[in-house]
Design a protein around this motif. Sequence first.
Motif, PDB file in Angstrom:
ATOM      1  N   ALA A   1       5.020   0.556 -14.881  1.00  0.00           N
ATOM      2  CA  ALA A   1       5.092   2.005 -14.666  1.00  0.00           C
ATOM      3  C   ALA A   1       3.721   2.576 -14.345  1.00  0.00           C
ATOM      4  N   GLU A   2       2.697   2.115 -15.063  1.00  0.00           N
ATOM      5  CA  GLU A   2       1.340   2.607 -14.814  1.00  0.00           C
ATOM      6  C   GLU A   2       0.836   2.152 -13.448  1.00  0.00           C
ATOM      7  N   LEU A   3       1.173   0.922 -13.063  1.00  0.00           N
ATOM      8  CA  LEU A   3       0.781   0.429 -11.739  1.00  0.00           C
ATOM      9  C   LEU A   3       1.386   1.294 -10.636  1.00  0.00           C
ATOM     10  N   LEU A   4       2.685   1.553 -10.752  1.00  0.00           N
ATOM     11  CA  LEU A   4       3.361   2.336  -9.725  1.00  0.00           C
ATOM     12  C   LEU A   4       2.865   3.776  -9.700  1.00  0.00           C
ATOM     13  N   ARG A   5       2.587   4.315 -10.869  1.00  0.00           N
ATOM     14  CA  ARG A   5       2.075   5.687 -10.919  1.00  0.00           C
ATOM     15  C   ARG A   5       0.718   5.778 -10.222  1.00  0.00           C
ATOM     16  N   ALA A   6      -0.148   4.789 -10.477  1.00  0.00           N
ATOM     17  CA  ALA A   6      -1.469   4.786  -9.851  1.00  0.00           C
ATOM     18  C   ALA A   6      -1.367   4.558  -8.347  1.00  0.00           C
ATOM     19  N   ARG A   7      -0.472   3.673  -7.913  1.00  0.00           N
ATOM     20  CA  ARG A   7      -0.332   3.383  -6.481  1.00  0.00           C
ATOM     21  C   ARG A   7       0.284   4.573  -5.749  1.00  0.00           C
ATOM     22  N   ALA A   8       1.276   5.199  -6.368  1.00  0.00           N
ATOM     23  CA  ALA A   8       1.901   6.362  -5.735  1.00  0.00           C
ATOM     24  C   ALA A   8       0.919   7.517  -5.599  1.00  0.00           C
TER      25      ALA A   8
ATOM     26  N   GLY B   1      23.307 -16.437  -4.228  1.00  0.00           N
ATOM     27  CA  GLY B   1      22.775 -17.404  -3.289  1.00  0.00           C
ATOM     28  C   GLY B   1      21.528 -16.915  -2.579  1.00  0.00           C
ATOM     29  N   GLN B   2      21.442 -15.640  -2.308  1.00  0.00           N
ATOM     30  CA  GLN B   2      20.261 -15.077  -1.677  1.00  0.00           C
ATOM     31  C   GLN B   2      19.908 -13.761  -2.351  1.00  0.00           C
ATOM     32  N   ALA B   3      18.660 -13.360  -2.197  1.00  0.00           N
ATOM     33  CA  ALA B   3      18.187 -12.156  -2.867  1.00  0.00           C
ATOM     34  C   ALA B   3      18.657 -10.903  -2.139  1.00  0.00           C
ATOM     35  N   ALA B   4      19.022  -9.901  -2.909  1.00  0.00           N
ATOM     36  CA  ALA B   4      19.281  -8.570  -2.369  1.00  0.00           C
ATOM     37  C   ALA B   4      17.993  -7.760  -2.511  1.00  0.00           C
ATOM     38  N   THR B   5      17.656  -6.996  -1.497  1.00  0.00           N
ATOM     39  CA  THR B   5      16.398  -6.258  -1.517  1.00  0.00           C
ATOM     40  C   THR B   5      16.632  -4.766  -1.303  1.00  0.00           C
ATOM     41  N   LYS B   6      15.699  -4.003  -1.806  1.00  0.00           N
ATOM     42  CA  LYS B   6      15.712  -2.556  -1.613  1.00  0.00           C
ATOM     43  C   LYS B   6      14.271  -2.090  -1.496  1.00  0.00           C
ATOM     44  N   ASP B   7      13.993  -1.266  -0.502  1.00  0.00           N
ATOM     45  CA  ASP B   7      12.649  -0.726  -0.290  1.00  0.00           C
ATOM     46  C   ASP B   7      12.601   0.730  -0.729  1.00  0.00           C
ATOM     47  N   VAL B   8      11.535   1.063  -1.434  1.00  0.00           N
ATOM     48  CA  VAL B   8      11.316   2.430  -1.899  1.00  0.00           C
ATOM     49  C   VAL B   8       9.924   2.865  -1.454  1.00  0.00           C
ATOM     50  N   ARG B   9       9.846   3.960  -0.718  1.00  0.00           N
ATOM     51  CA  ARG B   9       8.541   4.475  -0.303  1.00  0.00           C
ATOM     52  C   ARG B   9       7.852   5.122  -1.499  1.00  0.00           C
ATOM     53  N   LEU B  10       6.605   4.783  -1.713  1.00  0.00           N
ATOM     54  CA  LEU B  10       5.869   5.334  -2.852  1.00  0.00           C
ATOM     55  C   LEU B  10       5.744   6.846  -2.753  1.00  0.00           C
TER      56      LEU B  10
ATOM     57  N   GLY C   1       0.796  -1.219   0.000  1.00  0.00           N
ATOM     58  CA  GLY C   1       0.000   0.000   0.000  1.00  0.00           C
ATOM     59  C   GLY C   1       0.824   1.261   0.000  1.00  0.00           C
ATOM     60  N   ASP C   2       2.026   1.216   0.597  1.00  0.00           N
ATOM     61  CA  ASP C   2       2.807   2.442   0.715  1.00  0.00           C
ATOM     62  C   ASP C   2       4.264   2.313   0.290  1.00  0.00           C
ATOM     63  N   ALA C   3       4.661   1.157  -0.243  1.00  0.00           N
ATOM     64  CA  ALA C   3       6.060   0.972  -0.613  1.00  0.00           C
ATOM     65  C   ALA C   3       6.191  -0.111  -1.666  1.00  0.00           C
ATOM     66  N   LEU C   4       7.382  -0.204  -2.237  1.00  0.00           N
ATOM     67  CA  LEU C   4       7.689  -1.319  -3.126  1.00  0.00           C
ATOM     68  C   LEU C   4       9.017  -1.900  -2.682  1.00  0.00           C
ATOM     69  N   ARG C   5       9.090  -3.227  -2.732  1.00  0.00           N
ATOM     70  CA  ARG C   5      10.330  -3.922  -2.385  1.00  0.00           C
ATOM     71  C   ARG C   5      10.876  -4.591  -3.624  1.00  0.00           C
TER      72      ARG C   5
ATOM     73  N   VAL D   1      13.134  -0.282 -20.071  1.00  0.00           N
ATOM     74  CA  VAL D   1      13.676  -0.020 -18.732  1.00  0.00           C
ATOM     75  C   VAL D   1      12.783   1.001 -18.053  1.00  0.00           C
ATOM     76  N   LEU D   2      12.297   0.642 -16.863  1.00  0.00           N
ATOM     77  CA  LEU D   2      11.497   1.572 -16.072  1.00  0.00           C
ATOM     78  C   LEU D   2      12.438   2.390 -15.207  1.00  0.00           C
ATOM     79  N   VAL D   3      12.247   3.711 -15.229  1.00  0.00           N
ATOM     80  CA  VAL D   3      13.096   4.628 -14.470  1.00  0.00           C
ATOM     81  C   VAL D   3      12.266   5.266 -13.363  1.00  0.00           C
ATOM     82  N   LEU D   4      12.696   5.051 -12.115  1.00  0.00           N
ATOM     83  CA  LEU D   4      12.049   5.675 -10.952  1.00  0.00           C
ATOM     84  C   LEU D   4      12.984   6.730 -10.382  1.00  0.00           C
ATOM     85  N   ARG D   5      12.496   7.924 -10.294  1.00  0.00           N
ATOM     86  CA  ARG D   5      13.270   8.983  -9.655  1.00  0.00           C
ATOM     87  C   ARG D   5      12.611   9.368  -8.337  1.00  0.00           C
ATOM     88  N   THR D   6      13.407   9.341  -7.287  1.00  0.00           N
ATOM     89  CA  THR D   6      12.923   9.755  -5.975  1.00  0.00           C
ATOM     90  C   THR D   6      13.646  11.036  -5.572  1.00  0.00           C
TER      91      THR D   6
END
Length: 294
Positions: free
Chosen positions: A273-280, A211-220, A195-199, A254-259
């Motif tokens: 891109a449309e999903l993230l735009r609508a959720r943000a 061997g394991q996933a690297a993760t990054k969280d971005v607040r919408l 609801g408020d972020a993407l991982r 390539v989807l480009v996100l600028r924070t």
Amino acid sequence: MFGEVPGRVDPRVAEAVGGRWSRAKLWLRLAVVWCVVSAGLSVVAALWSAATRWSVLPWVAPLNTRDTPDIVFSHGIIVALAVVPLVLAARMLKPDPDGIDWRLKPDFWIFLGILVGVVEGVVLMGTAVVVTDSPWWARVGGLIIGFAVPLVATLLARRAILAEPLREIGGSEFVLVRSLRSPQGGGEDSVKITGDALRISVRTAAGRPAGQAATKDVRLADITEIGVRPSRPDDGAWAPLADGRGASLPEGDVLVLRTRTDTQLLPADPELAELLRARAALHGAEPARIEDWT
């Protein structure tokens, strides 16, 4: 139990999201009703069988007392197992550690459907063996039906929410998991949109997967601009892997996100891109479209 659409919804897509949720609720209710009914039938059948064998009923011949321990054990197992799906279903009503309402997680519905289905299948098969002494095909049928009903119901509930087009679901808080393109394929890289972020979860690179996933969280709420462009030879690595290597960008969009603090590239198509735009947009103004790629 299910109520109205959980979480916030963009008024522009409220009707569409409400229709999806109404269809999903029907299937989720079927799974719950089936869970309760099948458990109840198994318990009643086990108790009835035990009562008849113990001569509780006047028209049944007395039971040899040496058989009592076996009956107590076999019928008791059926009664105990029959309650397990109800406990698992009740788990749906409790908040998860991540704080996200279970109703907002369509993928969790399937996981729960599998767990409940396995136990219900075993219970119905056990009921056929212990209580009715049915032929093998009836036992197998009980196993298949007990497993299939909750699984199919939760699959159809998930499908009702995640059917195309997905952009309208972007205007809600339903949790979405979308695969990203990778050189190896296989969907090992993904984006989980809450609801408020993407991982962002990344395992692959040009060589072997990490061997394991690297993760990054971005607040919408921190996303200011979103755009899609073709990949470039000079793009380089788009994410660091857990073993220190960099994940290379495959050819394609390539989807480009600028924070407010950085720019994040994702190997994804315009739909994401449309999903993230609508959720943000649920957290304020809709992110601007990137027009200038210089």
